[in-house]
Design a protein around this motif. Structure first.
Motif, PDB file in Angstrom:
ATOM      1  N   PRO A 128     -46.713  79.071   8.588  1.00 17.29           N
ATOM      2  CA  PRO A 128     -48.041  78.617   9.131  1.00 17.29           C
ATOM      3  C   PRO A 128     -48.085  77.640  10.235  1.00 17.29           C
ATOM      4  CG  PRO A 128     -47.481  77.719   7.048  1.00 17.29           C
ATOM      5  CD  PRO A 128     -46.593  78.674   7.333  1.00 17.29           C
ATOM      6  N   GLY A 129     -48.984  77.664  11.278  1.00 14.34           N
ATOM      7  CA  GLY A 129     -49.146  76.680  12.157  1.00 14.34           C
ATOM      8  C   GLY A 129     -48.328  77.153  13.344  1.00 14.34           C
ATOM      9  N   GLN A 130     -47.312  78.032  13.185  1.00 18.11           N
ATOM     10  CA  GLN A 130     -46.409  78.529  14.467  1.00 18.11           C
ATOM     11  C   GLN A 130     -47.300  79.283  15.638  1.00 18.11           C
ATOM     12  OE1 GLN A 130     -43.138  80.507  12.804  1.00 18.11           O
ATOM     13  NE2 GLN A 130     -42.083  78.613  12.581  1.00 18.11           N
ATOM     14  N   TYR A 131     -46.720  79.330  16.840  1.00 11.70           N
ATOM     15  CA  TYR A 131     -47.454  79.928  17.659  1.00 11.70           C
ATOM     16  C   TYR A 131     -46.368  81.196  18.413  1.00 11.70           C
ATOM     17  CZ  TYR A 131     -44.601  76.986  21.102  1.00 11.70           C
ATOM     18  OH  TYR A 131     -43.566  76.494  21.721  1.00 11.70           O
ATOM     19  N   VAL A 132     -47.051  82.074  19.152  1.00  9.97           N
ATOM     20  CA  VAL A 132     -46.347  83.031  19.969  1.00  9.97           C
ATOM     21  C   VAL A 132     -46.639  83.032  21.446  1.00  9.97           C
ATOM     22  CG1 VAL A 132     -46.057  84.402  17.915  1.00  9.97           C
ATOM     23  CG2 VAL A 132     -48.156  84.657  19.493  1.00  9.97           C
ATOM     24  N   PHE A 133     -45.719  83.641  22.248  1.00 14.78           N
ATOM     25  CA  PHE A 133     -46.324  83.950  23.574  1.00 14.78           C
ATOM     26  C   PHE A 133     -46.602  85.389  23.809  1.00 14.78           C
ATOM     27  CE2 PHE A 133     -43.809  80.256  24.113  1.00 14.78           C
ATOM     28  CZ  PHE A 133     -44.374  79.632  25.418  1.00 14.78           C
TER      29      PHE A 133
END
Length: 563
Positions: A314-319
């Motif tokens: 939870p809370g992670q990001y992607v490109f």
């Protein structure tokens, strides 16, 4: 002192250590060149400018080694995974973009010092031919030979400094390096990154030319050192220039170039970065399917995607990468889906050309279901960690967002919802407080269902006070809405959001908010997580420091989302 230990001390230990290393490298190199007999004759011509130029070059090498590492996200994620039990180290790794900027500023400073010192060098090298000191003239007039007898690289006394500088590999590469640095730094301002991200993206890739220029900058080896010190002691012989080669103890001094060192410093980070790019390239070919497109108010749309083997905390990001828009651009977006869901979701605000073009290709405005073959090809790189993924390590989590900055917290709230729906509370968390500052009523709609579900679920299991959300509406209501809000003020649910907890109007009084949190949770570790503007971040950071107390044992740990 408590606030210093909690939020500031680890950061300033890292920064201070970095500054001390820079200072040690600068001074160590400076005094090494100042006392070295090998460079005695070159110092005789240019003075201490040589020492300053080489000292700044050494610092440049060190900082160029560091500047790539914070943006090697897989490398940072690997270190974070290895430091899973060391929370303070993980928190510093969450500041990698801040450290990347500090290192870039140091590169700019040392570049300015290096250029200034070499400008002085070339002026002194030209005037050396007319210097009143005959020994300096003699050293400058040493003939050019295959074994590199000369020490003054300026061989034409009638030239000028500018012409001489641009006639060398070092001069031309130095100009190119400096121009690249100016373009990279000037395009990295907050305004350009927010509104002209493509410009920031492309200008940042000038670092490739920067590093190539750095490697070849010293390849001509115009800085010469003396090689026959054992037979020609310069301190004893420089005044006997008219007897060189006629007396045994003072033969003609011999010189050779100093081989370039920059490639040694940047080799490892460049290899790590190349591996990063290979990983990203491989990921760009992994199949991603867009399964759903949802249009939300306030120029926001939501993409649901599926990718085999994908898992995120939870809370992670992607490109995201869309080849039909650009073959090179990758844009960061926070995941709003939670672990355990059967899809990946992101909420995208239509700001800038790329997000607008993606909305068109996904037929966002057409408002009807689109078959998968009509939707664009998408590639996903990530996921990558942020500070928010450590929210469960605290007794109390305070989530603060402005506008679209609430997206990372949507993932956190969904994760909590899934854990409680499965009757699995694996957290040490006792309470979660959400503060969301919104510009208009339409901003609530896409998160409203999730908050409503959480309210009902927590009430059913007797934990109604586990989650509190405070929504602040700063604008976007008219007189009719104001009357409706007033008439329904005593109802069980809010007139605007339909939630049990009422909406606030205007901006939060953060000093009161933090004071209430400190009084309500004495002696606890409170993790404050923020995603939003830099101005509000500074204010919240200060309140965390002011409200941490040694006497009560309350600690506010400030964490900001960085991409």
């Amino acid at each position: 002192m408590g606030e210093l230990v909690v939020n500031e001390l680890p950061k300033w230990i890292v920064v201070s250590l970095w500054l001390i290393i820079n200072m040690a490298i600068f001074l160590g190199t400076f005094f090494s060149y100042q006392s070295s007999a090998e460079y005695f004759y070159l110092r005789l011509i240019v003075g201490n400018a040589l020492c300053v130029a080489r000292a700044s070059a050494a610092c440049l090498n060190f900082n160029c080694l560091l500047v790539l590492l914070p943006v090697c996200r897989n490398f940072v994620s690997f270190i974070k995974g290895a430091c899973v039990r060391c929370h303070r180290v993980r928190r510093q790794l969450d500041r990698q973009i801040t450290y990347h900027k500090y290192t870039a500023y140091m590169i700019c400073l040392q570049t300015a010092i290096h250029i200034s010192a070499h400008c002085f060098d070339f002026e002194r090298m030209i005037t050396a031919y007319d210097n009143p000191d005959k020994s300096i003239q003699a050293v400058s007039n040493l003939p050019t030979s295959p074994n590199g007898t000369w020490v003054n690289p300026v061989r034409n006394p009638s030239t000028d400094a500018t012409k001489e500088a641009v006639s060398t590999v070092s001069g031309v590469s130095g100009i190119i390096i400096t121009l690249c640095l100016i373009l990279i730094v000037s395009s990295s301002t907050e305004t350009i990154r927010r509104w002209y991200f493509e410009l920031f993206w492309y200008m940042h890739h000038l670092f490739i030319i920067f590093f190539i220029g750095l490697v070849i900058h010293g390849i001509q080896q115009i800085i010469h050192k003396q090689t026959n010190i054992s037979s020609h002691n310069p301190e004893n012989c420089y005044k006997k220039f008219d007897q060189w080669d006629s007396i045994k103890e003072c033969p003609i001094p011999q010189f050779s170039g100093s081989p370039p060192q920059s490639w040694i410093w940047i080799l490892i980070p460049v290899i790590i970065f190349i591996i990063e790019r290979i990983v990203r390239f491989v990921r760009s070919f992994q199949r991603v399917v867009i399964t759903k497109v949802v249009k939300h108010p306030s120029n926001v749309y939501e993409l649901h995607m599926k990718k085999k083997g994908f898992y995120a905390e939870p809370g992670q990001y992607v490109f995201l990468h869309c080849p039909s828009i650009s073959q090179l651009e990758w844009h960061p977006f926070t995941l709003t889906s939670a672990p355990g869901e059967d899809h990946i979701s992101v909420h995208i605000r239509r700001v800038g050309d790329w997000t607008e073009e993606l909305a068109k290709k996904c037929h966002v405005d057409e408002g009807e279901f689109q078959e998968a073959w009509k939707l664009p090809k998408i590639a996903i790189d990530g996921p990558y960690g942020t500070a928010t993924e450590d929210f469960f390590r605290f007794d109390i989590a305070v989530l603060i967002a402005s506008g679209i900055g609430v997206t990372p917290f949507a993932s956190v709230l969904r994760y909590i919802w899934h854990k409680y729906s499965q009757k699995r509370n694996e957290f040490q968390l006792k309470n979660v407080h959400l503060y969301w500052v919104c510009p208009s009523t339409s901003s609530f709609e896409w998160l409203q269902d999730l908050l409503n579900s959480l309210e009902m679920q927590m009430a059913q299991i007797g934990k109604a006070d586990f989650l509190t959300h405070n929504i602040y509406l700063t604008s976007g209501w008219d007189s009719d809405q104001a009357k409706n809000i007033f008439l329904h003020d005593n109802s069980e649910r809010d007139a605007v959001t339909g939630l049990q907890q009422k909406t606030h109007y205007g901006r939060p009084q953060w000093n009161k908010v933090f004071g209430d949190l400190a009084n309500a949770h004495k002696g606890m570790k409170i993790g404050v997580f923020f995603c939003g503007s830099k101005e509000l971040s500074t204010k919240l950071h200060r309140h965390c420091n002011e409200n941490s107390s040694e006497s009560t044992g309350t600690r506010f740990y400030y964490n900001k989302e960085n991409f």
